[in-house]
Design an enzyme around this catalytic site. Structure first.
Site, PDB file in Angstrom:
ATOM      1  N   CYS A   4       0.985  -1.372  -0.073  1.00 10.88           N
ATOM      2  CA  CYS A   4       0.009  -0.125   0.045  1.00 10.88           C
ATOM      3  C   CYS A   4       0.987   1.388   0.024  1.00 10.88           C
ATOM      4  O   CYS A   4       1.255   1.388   1.069  1.00 10.88           O
ATOM      5  CB  CYS A   4      -1.349  -0.023   1.355  1.00 10.88           C
ATOM      6  SG  CYS A   4      -1.783   0.896   1.127  1.00 10.88           S
ATOM      7  N   CYS A   7       0.235   3.579   3.225  1.00 15.17           N
ATOM      8  CA  CYS A   7       1.376   2.944   4.121  1.00 15.17           C
ATOM      9  C   CYS A   7       2.394   2.987   4.187  1.00 15.17           C
ATOM     10  O   CYS A   7       3.234   3.778   4.977  1.00 15.17           O
ATOM     11  CB  CYS A   7       0.805   1.018   3.789  1.00 15.17           C
ATOM     12  SG  CYS A   7      -0.805   0.740   4.537  1.00 15.17           S
ATOM     13  N   ASP A  30      -1.392  16.418  -2.424  1.00 20.15           N
ATOM     14  CA  ASP A  30      -1.498  15.832  -3.629  1.00 20.15           C
ATOM     15  C   ASP A  30      -0.779  15.804  -4.352  1.00 20.15           C
ATOM     16  O   ASP A  30      -0.711  17.370  -4.947  1.00 20.15           O
ATOM     17  CB  ASP A  30      -3.120  15.763  -3.855  1.00 20.15           C
ATOM     18  CG  ASP A  30      -3.472  14.705  -4.667  1.00 20.15           C
ATOM     19  OD1 ASP A  30      -3.279  14.018  -6.084  1.00 20.15           O
ATOM     20  OD2 ASP A  30      -4.700  14.199  -4.457  1.00 20.15           O
ATOM     21  N   HIS A  46      -3.344   1.385   8.820  1.00 14.43           N
ATOM     22  CA  HIS A  46      -4.254   1.113   7.016  1.00 14.43           C
ATOM     23  C   HIS A  46      -5.091   0.396   7.461  1.00 14.43           C
ATOM     24  O   HIS A  46      -5.718  -0.563   8.102  1.00 14.43           O
ATOM     25  CB  HIS A  46      -3.677  -0.085   6.692  1.00 14.43           C
ATOM     26  CG  HIS A  46      -4.267  -0.526   5.259  1.00 14.43           C
ATOM     27  ND1 HIS A  46      -3.946  -0.502   4.009  1.00 14.43           N
ATOM     28  CD2 HIS A  46      -5.465  -1.075   4.002  1.00 14.43           C
ATOM     29  CE1 HIS A  46      -4.144  -0.741   2.496  1.00 14.43           C
ATOM     30  NE2 HIS A  46      -5.434  -1.510   3.720  1.00 14.43           N
ATOM     31  N   ASN A  87     -13.685   9.137  -0.723  1.00 15.21           N
ATOM     32  CA  ASN A  87     -13.757   8.935  -1.803  1.00 15.21           C
ATOM     33  C   ASN A  87     -13.744   7.036  -1.025  1.00 15.21           C
ATOM     34  O   ASN A  87     -13.351   6.486  -0.275  1.00 15.21           O
ATOM     35  CB  ASN A  87     -12.771   8.257  -3.309  1.00 15.21           C
ATOM     36  CG  ASN A  87     -13.436  10.314  -3.888  1.00 15.21           C
ATOM     37  OD1 ASN A  87     -13.816  10.650  -3.739  1.00 15.21           O
ATOM     38  ND2 ASN A  87     -12.341  10.359  -3.634  1.00 15.21           N
ATOM     39  N   HIS A  98      -6.602   2.995   0.705  1.00 11.75           N
ATOM     40  CA  HIS A  98      -6.429   3.301   2.472  1.00 11.75           C
ATOM     41  C   HIS A  98      -7.481   4.582   2.553  1.00 11.75           C
ATOM     42  O   HIS A  98      -7.094   4.954   1.862  1.00 11.75           O
ATOM     43  CB  HIS A  98      -5.069   3.260   2.356  1.00 11.75           C
ATOM     44  CG  HIS A  98      -4.284   3.499   3.360  1.00 11.75           C
ATOM     45  ND1 HIS A  98      -3.685   3.028   3.663  1.00 11.75           N
ATOM     46  CD2 HIS A  98      -4.257   5.021   4.504  1.00 11.75           C
ATOM     47  CE1 HIS A  98      -2.992   3.507   5.798  1.00 11.75           C
ATOM     48  NE2 HIS A  98      -3.616   4.221   5.588  1.00 11.75           N
ATOM     49  N   HIS A 100      -8.285   7.768   3.427  1.00  7.69           N
ATOM     50  CA  HIS A 100      -7.511   8.902   3.506  1.00  7.69           C
ATOM     51  C   HIS A 100      -8.508  10.239   2.994  1.00  7.69           C
ATOM     52  O   HIS A 100     -10.086  10.022   2.693  1.00  7.69           O
ATOM     53  CB  HIS A 100      -6.632   9.213   2.166  1.00  7.69           C
ATOM     54  CG  HIS A 100      -6.909   9.005   0.434  1.00  7.69           C
ATOM     55  ND1 HIS A 100      -7.310   8.140   0.155  1.00  7.69           N
ATOM     56  CD2 HIS A 100      -7.448   9.783  -0.278  1.00  7.69           C
ATOM     57  CE1 HIS A 100      -7.493   7.900  -0.966  1.00  7.69           C
ATOM     58  NE2 HIS A 100      -7.550   8.642  -1.346  1.00  7.69           N
ATOM     59  N   HIS A 102      -9.822  13.809   1.251  1.00 12.95           N
ATOM     60  CA  HIS A 102      -8.740  15.019   1.216  1.00 12.95           C
ATOM     61  C   HIS A 102      -9.075  16.512   1.493  1.00 12.95           C
ATOM     62  O   HIS A 102     -10.915  16.727   1.356  1.00 12.95           O
ATOM     63  CB  HIS A 102      -9.418  14.976  -0.685  1.00 12.95           C
ATOM     64  CG  HIS A 102      -9.181  13.614  -1.504  1.00 12.95           C
ATOM     65  ND1 HIS A 102      -8.048  14.113  -2.421  1.00 12.95           N
ATOM     66  CD2 HIS A 102      -9.692  12.665  -1.527  1.00 12.95           C
ATOM     67  CE1 HIS A 102      -7.933  12.191  -3.155  1.00 12.95           C
ATOM     68  NE2 HIS A 102      -9.156  11.864  -2.551  1.00 12.95           N
TER      69      HIS A 102
END
Length: 114
Positions: A4, A7, A30, A46, A87, A98, A100, A102
C-alpha cells in the site's frame, strides 16, 4: 500492508511533501491537485475505506478531523471555506484502497464536484 503506497508514506518509507504529522495521521500535498490547495490526510493504520472502519478505529477519524482543522488554519482556508472529501470504493472514486481525506480549497467549489 506492505504493498500500500499510503502505508509506505505513513511510515516514512518513501519521500513525500509532508504538511502535517502526529501519532495517528500524516498529511501531504496531493501529487495531482484538483484545487489550488489539495491536501491528503492519511491514517497511519491501514483501513481500506469508510466501510471497514470499526468502533476502535474512530480515533483515526477524530485525529484526521483535528488535523483537517489545523491544516485549514495553516493554509488560511477557514475564512472562505473548503471541502473535505472521502471517496469510498471504485464507484465512489477511490483509487488507493487506504482510507484518506481530501482537503480542497483555494477556489469556489462546484456541485457536482469537478
Amino acid at each position: 500492508m506492505e504493498d500500500c503506497i499510503f502505508c509506505r508514506i505513513a511510515h516514512d518509507e518513501i519521500p513525500f511533501s509532508k504538511v502535517y504529522e502526529d501519532d495517528m495521521v500524516v498529511a501531504l500535498l496531493d501529487a495531482n491537485p484538483v484545487a489550488p490547495t489539495h491536501v491528503l490526510v492519511i491514517p497511519k493504520k491501514h483501513i481500506k475505506d469508510m466501510m471497514q472502519l470499526s468502533e476502535s478505529d474512530m480515533k483515526y477519524v477524530v485525529a484526521a478531523t483535528l488535523a483537517i482543522q489545523q491544516i485549514a488554519r495553516d493554509f488560511e482556508l477557514e475564512k472562505d471555506g473548503f471541502r473535505v472529501v472521502v471517496n469510498t470504493g471504485t464507484m465512489g472514486g477511490q483509487t488507493v484502497p487506504h482510507l484518506h481525506f481530501h482537503i480542497l480549497g483555494g477556489r469556489k467549489m462546484t456541485w457536482p464536484p469537478g
